[in-house]
Motif scaffolding. Sequence first.
Motif, mmCIF file in Angstrom:
data_model
loop_
_atom_site.group_PDB
_atom_site.id
_atom_site.type_symbol
_atom_site.label_atom_id
_atom_site.label_comp_id
_atom_site.label_asym_id
_atom_site.label_seq_id
_atom_site.Cartn_x
_atom_site.Cartn_y
_atom_site.Cartn_z
ATOM 1 N N THR A 122 0.918 -1.394 -0.325
ATOM 2 C CA THR A 122 -0.140 0.003 -0.158
ATOM 3 C C THR A 122 0.967 0.976 -0.103
ATOM 4 O O THR A 122 0.657 2.399 -1.031
ATOM 5 N N LEU A 123 2.118 1.539 0.650
ATOM 6 C CA LEU A 123 2.991 2.535 1.013
ATOM 7 C C LEU A 123 3.125 2.678 -0.479
ATOM 8 O O LEU A 123 3.142 3.754 -0.961
ATOM 9 N N ASP A 124 3.785 1.682 -1.167
ATOM 10 C CA ASP A 124 4.822 1.730 -2.148
ATOM 11 C C ASP A 124 3.420 2.029 -3.131
ATOM 12 O O ASP A 124 3.849 3.161 -3.927
ATOM 13 N N ARG A 125 2.426 1.801 -3.782
ATOM 14 C CA ARG A 125 1.322 2.657 -4.368
ATOM 15 C C ARG A 125 1.050 3.934 -4.003
ATOM 16 O O ARG A 125 0.963 5.295 -5.185
ATOM 17 N N LEU A 126 1.894 4.398 -2.788
ATOM 18 C CA LEU A 126 0.669 5.682 -2.709
ATOM 19 C C LEU A 126 1.738 6.081 -2.153
ATOM 20 O O LEU A 126 1.780 7.504 -3.459
ATOM 21 N N ASN A 127 3.035 5.746 -2.729
ATOM 22 C CA ASN A 127 4.440 6.881 -2.522
ATOM 23 C C ASN A 127 3.802 6.812 -4.817
ATOM 24 O O ASN A 127 4.027 8.157 -5.077
ATOM 25 N N GLY A 128 3.790 6.394 -5.644
ATOM 26 C CA GLY A 128 3.743 6.476 -6.826
ATOM 27 C C GLY A 128 2.312 6.851 -6.849
ATOM 28 O O GLY A 128 2.157 8.260 -8.400
ATOM 29 N N ARG B 6 11.452 5.894 1.004
ATOM 30 C CA ARG B 6 10.771 6.309 -0.379
ATOM 31 C C ARG B 6 9.974 7.952 -0.806
ATOM 32 O O ARG B 6 9.666 8.501 -0.929
ATOM 33 N N GLY B 7 11.374 8.181 1.121
ATOM 34 C CA GLY B 7 10.683 9.485 1.128
ATOM 35 C C GLY B 7 9.605 10.702 1.734
ATOM 36 O O GLY B 7 8.786 11.396 1.643
ATOM 37 N N MET B 8 8.549 9.185 1.886
ATOM 38 C CA MET B 8 7.846 9.639 2.644
ATOM 39 C C MET B 8 7.500 9.520 4.102
ATOM 40 O O MET B 8 8.711 8.914 4.926
ATOM 41 N N ARG B 9 6.656 10.297 4.679
ATOM 42 C CA ARG B 9 6.837 10.299 6.074
ATOM 43 C C ARG B 9 5.750 9.462 6.703
ATOM 44 O O ARG B 9 4.849 9.793 6.135
#
Length: 313
Positions: free
Chosen positions: A240-246, A281-284
């Motif tokens: 889910t995190l990977d998709r949201l990053n996209g 991925r540069g997300m917090r």
Amino acid sequence: MSTKESNAIGVLVMSYGTPESLEGVEAYYTHIRRGNPPSAEQLADLTARYRAIVGGVFPLRENTDRQVSALQRTLDELAGEGAFVCYQGLKHASPFIEDGVAAMAANGIKKAVAIVLTPQYSVMSVGGYMKRAEEEAAKHGIKMQTVREYHLHPQLIDELSSRVQEGLDRFGGSREDTMVLFSAHSLPARIVEMKDPYPEQLLETSRAVAEEAGVRKWEFTWQSAGQTGQPWLGPDILETLDRLNGEGVKSVLVAPVGFVSDHLEVLYDLDIEARKFAEERGMRLERIRMLNDDAQYMTALAESVLAALKESE
Ligand SMILES: CC1=C(CCC(=O)O)c2cc3nc(cc4[nH]c(cc5[nH]c(cc1n2)c(C)c5CCC(=O)O)c(CCC(=O)O)c4C)C(CCC(=O)O)=C3C
Ligand SMILES: [Fe+2]
């Protein structure tokens, strides 16, 4: 047995259980695996995860003790001292569920209520706790009521939504763009064919919390799936995190509403593993504070116990 009869109502407070020491991880893991010892590699992996979160005492050990004492105090306040006596019963560690019921019987308890420290019902999780509790109660002639779920109790929803708001506040200016990810422990996917209420109840909790907290940007995702070769419910939080990053999402607040305590799945799977994955991925990524022995949570538990008794009258 020459047991004294007691008019007090026993409350069996059940939780997952955790090892008492790093040396105890093997016996604990073997119990989870229904008596099959883990491989050396599996044991090393789990021990390393515990080592990363444990500073002396295993956090779930302390948390469960505190929750049981706090529920006792809450019941004393609501029903008067002596009306209820709480006993601890753990699924995979001592005192086991059966030990808790046997302790009630030794104290002459004839009537009891069983409750689990997780809000949503699943045949595989809560159902398993209840089966063991009811079988042991029957052996001792204890009449036992059960609290099946309390996933929409107003006090639970209210406290969780305050914690979501508090978590969102940490994001300051990016508060409105923050995605709230509700999460829970995955289970083998075959529970869906069994018409298990678990996934729906988790969505109901999430929806109610999002509504009360005024959150529009939210999703539900699974976490902590096992590796059994069989499919588990997904998507997993890392996917889910990977998709949201996209999709350009930069800030995420995780609300693990299937759990109530600080323990391995929260302190390791979310705070270490998922956070690292997000940061790469540069997300917090932030997480809401767990309920532990929170007063509103204790009221939700105590009221659920009283309601179960009332239904049985
Ligand atoms: C639904 C559910 C909850 C939530 C409801 C509830 O709270 O009951 C939960 C909580 C917890 N699970 C915990 C720990 C573990 N669970 C494992 C393995 C498993 N969990 C499962 C399900 C659940 N688990 C399942 C289907 C398995 C596969 C094996 C099996 O079929 O039983 C393993 C084995 C290794 C691994 O897979 O990592 C460990 C170490 C801890 C304690 C953490 C600590 O000590 O801090 C807690 C609170
Ligand atoms: Fe588990």
